[in-house]
Design a protein around this motif. Structure first.
Motif, mmCIF file in Angstrom:
data_model
loop_
_atom_site.group_PDB
_atom_site.id
_atom_site.type_symbol
_atom_site.label_atom_id
_atom_site.label_comp_id
_atom_site.label_asym_id
_atom_site.label_seq_id
_atom_site.Cartn_x
_atom_site.Cartn_y
_atom_site.Cartn_z
ATOM 1 N N ARG A 107 0.846 -1.202 0.000
ATOM 2 C CA ARG A 107 0.000 0.000 0.000
ATOM 3 C C ARG A 107 0.870 1.236 0.000
ATOM 4 N NH1 ARG A 107 -3.983 0.173 4.846
ATOM 5 N NH2 ARG A 107 -4.264 2.215 3.882
ATOM 6 N N ASP A 108 0.261 2.345 -0.455
ATOM 7 C CA ASP A 108 0.958 3.635 -0.485
ATOM 8 C C ASP A 108 0.885 4.308 0.881
ATOM 9 O OD1 ASP A 108 -0.561 4.368 -3.704
ATOM 10 O OD2 ASP A 108 1.255 3.240 -3.219
ATOM 11 N N TYR A 109 2.008 4.863 1.290
ATOM 12 C CA TYR A 109 2.048 5.657 2.511
ATOM 13 C C TYR A 109 2.842 6.931 2.246
ATOM 14 C CZ TYR A 109 0.334 1.554 5.002
ATOM 15 O OH TYR A 109 -0.429 0.497 5.429
ATOM 16 N N TRP A 110 2.374 8.008 2.839
ATOM 17 C CA TRP A 110 3.005 9.324 2.660
ATOM 18 C C TRP A 110 3.391 9.915 4.010
ATOM 19 C CZ3 TRP A 110 3.963 11.661 -2.057
ATOM 20 C CH2 TRP A 110 3.370 11.080 -3.167
ATOM 21 N N GLY A 111 4.519 10.604 4.000
ATOM 22 C CA GLY A 111 4.900 11.367 5.168
ATOM 23 C C GLY A 111 4.381 12.786 5.074
ATOM 24 N N GLN A 112 4.464 13.502 6.160
ATOM 25 C CA GLN A 112 4.101 14.915 6.110
ATOM 26 C C GLN A 112 5.209 15.660 5.382
ATOM 27 O OE1 GLN A 112 5.976 13.739 8.401
ATOM 28 N NE2 GLN A 112 7.222 15.367 9.282
#
Length: 120
Positions: A107-112
């Motif tokens: 799955r895709d995950y993003w940081g701030q």
């Protein structure tokens, strides 16, 4: 899973910064790790990517100046930025494609975002 990016700041033209992106939580396997950036009034663009095997790709304007790397044991990615230019000013975002366990699809995950400002 959470990604936490840090390392942004204000730097003069020609200077350097090193961004870090730590992956927290259950990460069975971290596939691609990328850095994106978004300048004011512009679309988000891919700056650099690194695969799990270490292969890398860079956007043309940063080739020879930026280096992407990762420490798989520490679940952390890095972006070393040298010879910074005013046009590198942007909010930089880290991204990771993560499998949380053997039975799950990645799955895709993003940081701030972390703000990088290059100015004299």
């Amino acid at each position: 899973v959470q990604l936490q990016a840090c390392g942004g700041g204000l730097v003069q033209p020609g200077g350097s910064l090193r961004l870090s992106c730590a992956v927290y939580g259950s990460a069975f396997r971290i596939n691609t790790m990328n850095w994106y950036r978004q300048a004011p009034g512009k679309q988000r663009e891919l700056v650099a990517s690194i695969a799990n095997n270490g292969s890398t790709n860079y956007e043309d304007s940063v080739k020879g100046r930026f280096t992407i790397s990762r420490d798989n044991a520490k679940k952390t990615g890095f972006l070393q930025m040298n010879s910074l230019k005013p046009e590198d000013t942007a909010v930089y975002y880290c991204y990771a494609l993560v499998r949380t366990d053997y039975f799950q699809l990645p799955r895709d995950y993003w940081g701030q975002g972390t703000l990088v400002t290059v100015s004299s």
